[in-house]
Structures are given as structure tokens and as C-alpha cells.
Design a protein around this motif. Sequence first.
Motif, PDB file in Angstrom:
ATOM      1  N   LYS A 187       0.810  -1.223   0.000  1.00  0.00           N
ATOM      2  CA  LYS A 187       0.000   0.000   0.000  1.00  0.00           C
ATOM      3  C   LYS A 187       0.844   1.273   0.000  1.00  0.00           C
ATOM      4  O   LYS A 187       0.304   2.374   0.077  1.00  0.00           O
ATOM      5  CB  LYS A 187      -0.914   0.023   1.237  1.00  0.00           C
ATOM      6  CG  LYS A 187      -1.954  -1.097   1.285  1.00  0.00           C
ATOM      7  CD  LYS A 187      -2.775  -0.997   2.566  1.00  0.00           C
ATOM      8  CE  LYS A 187      -3.805  -2.119   2.645  1.00  0.00           C
ATOM      9  NZ  LYS A 187      -4.838  -1.967   1.599  1.00  0.00           N
ATOM     10  N   ARG A 188       2.155   1.147  -0.130  1.00  0.00           N
ATOM     11  CA  ARG A 188       3.006   2.324   0.023  1.00  0.00           C
ATOM     12  C   ARG A 188       2.794   3.349  -1.080  1.00  0.00           C
ATOM     13  O   ARG A 188       3.062   4.534  -0.893  1.00  0.00           O
ATOM     14  CB  ARG A 188       4.476   1.897   0.053  1.00  0.00           C
ATOM     15  CG  ARG A 188       5.000   1.401  -1.273  1.00  0.00           C
ATOM     16  CD  ARG A 188       6.340   0.671  -1.089  1.00  0.00           C
ATOM     17  NE  ARG A 188       6.900   0.263  -2.366  1.00  0.00           N
ATOM     18  CZ  ARG A 188       6.476  -0.772  -3.073  1.00  0.00           C
ATOM     19  NH1 ARG A 188       5.449  -1.505  -2.623  1.00  0.00           N
ATOM     20  NH2 ARG A 188       7.041  -1.081  -4.226  1.00  0.00           N
TER      21      ARG A 188
ATOM     22  N   SER B 178       0.177   2.279   5.112  1.00  0.00           N
ATOM     23  CA  SER B 178       1.207   1.274   4.844  1.00  0.00           C
ATOM     24  C   SER B 178       2.152   1.136   6.033  1.00  0.00           C
ATOM     25  O   SER B 178       2.420   0.017   6.500  1.00  0.00           O
ATOM     26  CB  SER B 178       1.985   1.668   3.587  1.00  0.00           C
ATOM     27  OG  SER B 178       3.107   0.844   3.407  1.00  0.00           O
TER      28      SER B 178
ATOM     29  N   THR C  72      10.140   0.866   2.661  1.00  0.00           N
ATOM     30  CA  THR C  72       9.031   1.819   2.551  1.00  0.00           C
ATOM     31  C   THR C  72       9.534   3.237   2.763  1.00  0.00           C
ATOM     32  O   THR C  72       9.164   4.156   2.029  1.00  0.00           O
ATOM     33  CB  THR C  72       7.940   1.487   3.583  1.00  0.00           C
ATOM     34  OG1 THR C  72       7.465   0.160   3.361  1.00  0.00           O
ATOM     35  CG2 THR C  72       6.773   2.466   3.469  1.00  0.00           C
TER      36      THR C  72
END
Length: 666
Positions: free
Chosen positions: A42-43, A50, A80
Motif C-alpha cells: 500500500k506504500r 502502509s 518503505t
Amino acid sequence: MSVKRCFNRYSCGVLFCMLMWGIVHAQEISPIEKAAREGYSKRFTDSTASIQIQLNALRLAEEKKSKADQAICQAYLAMTHRRLLHLKEFTRYAEQSYHIAGTTSDARAKAFASWAMGSLKSYIEDKSRALDYMLEAYGLFTKLEANDLCARIGADISYLFSPGSEEKVKKYADAALAYAEKTGEPENILHARLAVGSYLSDRTASGDHGQWQEAVTFFRQTIELAEKEETKIISKSNIGIAYINLAVLYLNSHKPTDEQAFLACLEKASHIAQQYDLKNVYRSAIGLRGQFFLEKGEYRIAENLFKTGIAYQQALPYKDNYLLAAFYGCLKDLAAREKDYAAYYAYDIPFVRYNQLKYDESTQQMLQNADARFESDKKITRISQLEQENQLQKKNKLLGYGIAAVLLTGLVFMYRSYYYRQRYYQNREDILQQQQANNELRMQLMEKETLESLAEKLSLERRLLQSQMDPHFIFNALGNIQGMILQQDTALAVAYLSKFARLSRRVLEHSRMEKITLEEEIETLKNYIELQQLRLNKGFDYHIECETSIDPQLLLPPLLIQPFVENAIEHGLKPLASSQRGLLSIRFHEQSNEHILVCTITDNGIGLTESRRRKTHDSHRSLSTKITDERLLLMLKDNPHTRLEVREQPVTDGQGTIVTLYIPII
């Protein structure tokens, strides 16, 4: 612009994402790792969610005391934060992942931790350490028979070896493609083929048509694969990059360029970029198309494309000063080819500004990376010291158990054993403490030497540009003396040589100094102008005016004003008709609010327009003007008001030229 650079910046995040997905095929993953992977995916869409999901997975791993899951979760978090350009968090999680993985025997955790550390070292431009970590991860995944992971890390290693070792670049790129083909996954195959295509493209620089044809054929096959399997390829940017790389090959081919194939590749790349919002691919397509039409001579099309690229970049929420400077540089080239000097000057202003911003960003990034490398090495040294101290504590603990056992056999034996062993370990501890103190001192010296070397580099750069001015002046003066001797004007040559000797001594004295006083500079200018008057048979007059409010002891760079005085005499006053008396005026005044000394050089010569017309067939290149421009550019680092203005006198005031120098006051 570099296609390889575009690829490395745009696809690095995708690489690690796909690497994480590839682990499913290698072995079973835990529920905690699945949760962390879900958060990592989801980054791009919601970075806050995320990170939160990954932190929750990390807390669960800590509650269950699973070291392997902790290391993997922290590797996800590190990558991330790399995507978000958070260097501090990226560094912290990567180092924690590697430290925790070192306390386990789990090969998968060690592999992910090594990859995260390799990515960190690559990010801060520590290439040798990055290769060490990535090769460690590559070896671990090879033992796990994780073909997809080996394919992607192998491709990344090949980029790190470029351009230093062509043999190793080819070795790891070919190995990456072999592993990718074993997986049968289009995503892995496309990524590996781009790595192979990169070194094939580098080979075409030799000009061998056969190697160029091999690279073109390979990229065509790569594009056919990408078009056929487009729905299965997650990183759409790699498809756009394949088209861009093929377009670059067509552009660099032997003339004439296959225009239809070149433009078709860029059209495909632009379409994919707009469809999936790939900003780097779209800007690269615009720049390449503009460069093509520029070389083709269709200047209006090229100009519109470059301006479109600038407008597109400026509409983005972030500014890429590197690309803006490149686009304005292309517009300057276009204006120069059309001899539109007004447009050239208009484009040069933003070009200089963005080029300076690019330089500042590069310097800041260099210092940030140097600081990150220093802190990382410092932490590694500290960890090594702590591990040694931990081992020492364990040995001391074992020693205590040994002493308790010895008490059962006899007090004397226990005493002797305890005494000598304690003495031995105490000496060891003293040695370790001394080593720790030496390491801390060494780190302080390294930090000091880094700052001193940076300051010395800037000083040497300024003094190098200054030293380039003196040979140019000496060359012109000796040429004048030679002309007088050839004309058998012995008396004038001797007088000129005497004045030149005095002036040369002053110039040599100034060459050892970075700054001189205004009074010394004015005295040097007077000597130089009098030499020129003697050479031109008193064909012009001069006067130098300095406001009384100006301190004659203020400092400025030596020989900064002389090149413009020389130009005024040589190109303005010397060509005047014999019936007209020349006049050279030099005036100094101060703008105290901006800490600027303003020097205005005015002549009543033939003017810029007439001088340029006469120099149409003159092949002489003004070295002094180029060097002075470089010196003024260096001064911009200290004072943004530093600049140079050259213009003709208004028609109402007669003919001539006005040069205005804005010099920072030290």
C-alpha cells in the motif's frame, strides 16, 4: 539525459516490491510476514496506512519473540521509508533488521536484511559496501533456490558493477536472465532483460554497427514480450523504459536515423506514461523527441517540445532542477544555432539558476551521504565493540562458575585460579577500553579531515581559476613587445618592456594571494592602461574615479577587472579612426545595503554591434572572458547579487560600451 539513470531512479522501489512477492515461490511465509507484505503493497496509494500496518506486524512479531519475523518486518519498513526518501528512518530500520537477523539462524531473514543493507549503502553511494551486502543476499537466495529473487538481485548487482567491470556486469546480468526464464514470470524476465540490454547498449558506444544491431534486436524482442504479457507485468514503468532505451539506440545509430521507428518508440512510451502516470518516462520521451528535432533542424518543433517539458515539470508538486536545467540548456543550444542572442540570454538566466540549484542539491546530497556513511561506520564500530564486551562478560560469567566448582576441590587451587584469571581478563578489558578510546579519536579526526578537505577543494578551485588569468595577460603583453621589435621601434619597445616588468612583478605577487586591496587593484590597472597607451602612441585618454566613501583597503579578487579593460581598449578604442580621440573611464561606487562594490567601465569606442560585425571571421577565442565568467560563477556561492552586465551606450550619449561588474565585498 541518461536512460540508465532514469531506470535506476524509477524502478528501484518496484524491484524490492517484486522481490518480496517472489519469496512465496521459495518457501512458506508466516502470517506476520504476510501482514507486513500487505502493508508494504500500500506504500504507493496510502503511505500512512502502509507504515501503520507494518508497525502492527512488527509489534506482533516482538510479542511472539520471533526474531526472523522482526528482521523481515523491519526490512519492509526500511524499503518503505526509502520510497518516501526518509533517510533517517531508512537507515534505522535497515540496520536494526541486519542486527536482529544476525542473532538468528534463519537464512530468509538474513537474506532480506542483507538486501535492505545493500540498498541502503547503494542509496548513500557506498558502492563497495553495497556490493558486499547484495552478494551476501544473492548467495543466500541461491541456496534457497529462490530463482525469482536471484534474478532480481542479480540484475541489481550488475548495475552496481557498471561501468567499472564489464565482465562482471555481463556475468550477473546474464545470470539474472537465466534465473528469470526459469520462473517463467514476465515481470522477472522483463526486469532481467533490461539489465542485459543495459550492457549491450553500453557496447554500442564503440561505434561497431554489428553490436548496435544486436542491441536493437534484443530490445525489439524485449518489447514484443512486454506487449504480449502487458497485463501480467506489474511494474509498467519497465515497459516504458524498454521503449525509451530502444529509442535512444535509434537516435545514436549511424545516420540517417530510422525516424519512423524512433518516433514510434517514443509515442508508445508516452502513451504508457500517460496511462499509468509515469512522470519520468513521459519527461524522457519529451526530451528525446525535442533533441531529435533539434538535430534535424526543425527548431520550432524542438522549441515547443522543450517548453512543454518545462511546463510539465513545473506543474508537478516537486521540482527536478536537473531536468529543468537540461531543458533550458537545450533551448540555449537552439537559440545559439539560430543566432538569436536575445533568446539565448533569456534562457540563460533560468538555466544558471536551476544549474546552481542542481549544484546546491548535489552538494547537500553529497554531504548528507558522507554524514550517513560516517554515522553508519561509527555504529558498526560501536556494535563490534559491544560484541567484544559481551563476549568478555560471558567469559567472566563462565569464569565465576569455574571458580565455584574449584571451591569444591580446594581453597588454595581456587585462589590461585581466580587471581591469575581475573588479572588476565582485567588486562584484556583495559586493552579493549584503550582500543575504544583510540577508535573514538580516529572518528573525530576523520570528521575533521572531511570538512578540511572540502574547504581546501573549494579554495584550490578558486585559485586554479585565478591562476589561469595570468598566462593570458602575459601572452598578450609579450605579443605587443614582439610587434614593436619587429617594427624596429626600439625605444618604445624598451619603455614598454620596463613598464611590463614592473607590472609582471605585481601580477606575480598577486598570483599568490586570493584577495588584494582595492588600492592595489587600481594601481595595477593604472600600470596596465599606461602600457596600452604607450603601445597605441597615446591614442586615448583615461581616468579612474573612486567614491571617497569607499574604503581603499577593502578586499577583492585580483585581475578580475583587467580583462574587461583590455576588451575596451582592444575591441573598442583601438579600431577608432585616427581623427577621433579615445576615452576610457573606470568608476567605483558601493552598494552598502547589498555588500556590493560596483565597477563601471565605459569607453567611447566603436561599440558592441560594430565590434561583433568586424569579428565575424575572427577565429580568436576570448579566454579571459571565459575565465572571468567562471570566477563570477564561483562568487555566486557567497553572494547572490554577484553579476556582470554588458551593454552599448544609448544613442543619445554617443557610441561606445558600458560594462558593469557587481563584486561582493569581503
